[in-house]
Design a protein around this motif. Structure first.
Motif, PDB file in Angstrom:
ATOM      1  N   LEU A  48       0.836  -1.195   0.000  1.00  0.00           N
ATOM      2  CA  LEU A  48       0.000   0.000   0.000  1.00  0.00           C
ATOM      3  C   LEU A  48       0.869   1.242   0.000  1.00  0.00           C
ATOM      4  N   ARG A  49       0.393   2.288  -0.646  1.00  0.00           N
ATOM      5  CA  ARG A  49       1.065   3.571  -0.558  1.00  0.00           C
ATOM      6  C   ARG A  49       0.978   4.078   0.876  1.00  0.00           C
ATOM      7  N   GLY A  50       1.853   5.021   1.220  1.00  0.00           N
ATOM      8  CA  GLY A  50       1.952   5.458   2.601  1.00  0.00           C
ATOM      9  C   GLY A  50       0.651   5.951   3.195  1.00  0.00           C
ATOM     10  N   ALA A  51      -0.049   6.870   2.505  1.00  0.00           N
ATOM     11  CA  ALA A  51      -1.288   7.429   3.047  1.00  0.00           C
ATOM     12  C   ALA A  51      -2.351   6.354   3.197  1.00  0.00           C
ATOM     13  N   ALA A  56      -5.510   2.782   7.113  1.00  0.00           N
ATOM     14  CA  ALA A  56      -6.142   1.472   7.304  1.00  0.00           C
ATOM     15  C   ALA A  56      -6.060   1.019   8.758  1.00  0.00           C
ATOM     16  N   GLU A  57      -7.145   0.451   9.250  1.00  0.00           N
ATOM     17  CA  GLU A  57      -7.166  -0.148  10.583  1.00  0.00           C
ATOM     18  C   GLU A  57      -6.556  -1.547  10.518  1.00  0.00           C
ATOM     19  N   LEU A  98       4.535  -5.653  -4.767  1.00  0.00           N
ATOM     20  CA  LEU A  98       4.961  -4.814  -3.647  1.00  0.00           C
ATOM     21  C   LEU A  98       5.193  -3.388  -4.161  1.00  0.00           C
ATOM     22  N   VAL A  99       4.128  -2.612  -4.172  1.00  0.00           N
ATOM     23  CA  VAL A  99       4.135  -1.323  -4.869  1.00  0.00           C
ATOM     24  C   VAL A  99       5.040  -0.291  -4.199  1.00  0.00           C
ATOM     25  N   ARG A 100       5.375  -0.502  -2.928  1.00  0.00           N
ATOM     26  CA  ARG A 100       6.209   0.476  -2.253  1.00  0.00           C
ATOM     27  C   ARG A 100       7.706   0.208  -2.436  1.00  0.00           C
TER      28      ARG A 100
END
Length: 207
Positions: A48-51, A56-57, A98-100
């Motif tokens: 996931l991107r940082g924001a 996300a919980e 792994l997009v990050r």
């Protein structure tokens, strides 16, 4: 208890390593636990991107991992058992998932920066509950990750290891990417060292 059939060869005969998608999700939950980083990340940090990750919980992240494990196709991880007890997790899958990674100061030091290449796989995370550490579980998972990636068409397996010898007593929480010694035991070699204690390691697989 459901016992997965697809057992991956392990360097430790007392352990068996299976694709986590073939294991009960309750066993994955048992390894990740309810406290600490694993229970708040669920191996979604690199996906996931940082924001998006920050918003996300933990329950959402857990559900994301459960959905990923239910999808068809290889990945996203392996589970180690000692007898009937789940004792460890290893994240391994094609690198494009792994997009990050391209934005990571460690992973971006790779000599192969085409992060769309599905022939390159990443081993990005280990979770070993405290009671089962120092028993070779992570080393067995690293070796099994290579076999699993090779079986599913990987040309290269890449890792982003920690070198404890280059840093005075790193806390256990910082060893989640795996260590240089355990990847070396699985046939990986150092290809870049973007930080004194962080090392990009790779294993090129035969066809």
């Amino acid at each position: 208890m459901h016992e997965p059939d697809d057992v991956i060869a392990s360097v430790d005969p007392s352990l068996r390593v299976v694709p986590a998608g073939e294991a009960p999700f309750a066993d994955v939950e048992a390894v990740f636990g309810t406290r600490g980083d694993p229970a708040t990340c669920w191996c979604q940090w690199y996906k996931l991107r940082g924001a998006e990750f920050r918003a996300a919980e933990p329950g959402e992240l857990r559900d994301r991992l459960a959905a990923q494990l239910a999808e068809a196709g290889p990945g996203p991880g392996l589970l180690a058992y000692d007898g009937e007890t789940p004792v460890g997790w290893c994240a391994v899958e094609p690198r494009p998932a792994l997009v990050r990674l391209p934005h990571s100061p460690v992973a971006s030091a790779t000599p192969d920066p085409d992060f769309t290449d599905v022939g390159v796989w990443s081993v990005s995370c280990f979770v070993i509950p405290r009671a089962f550490r120092r028993r070779g579980v992570a080393t067995a998972l690293a070796a099994a990750a290579v076999a699993y990636a090779h079986e599913h068409g990987a040309r290269v397996v890449e890792a982003y290891a920690v070198d404890p010898a280059a840093r005075s007593k790193p806390p256990a929480a910082e060893l989640f990417p795996g260590t240089v010694s355990m990847f070396a035991a699985a046939g990986f070699v150092e290809v870049a060292r973007p930080k004194p204690h962080r090392v990009v390691m790779r294993r090129v697989l035969a066809g």
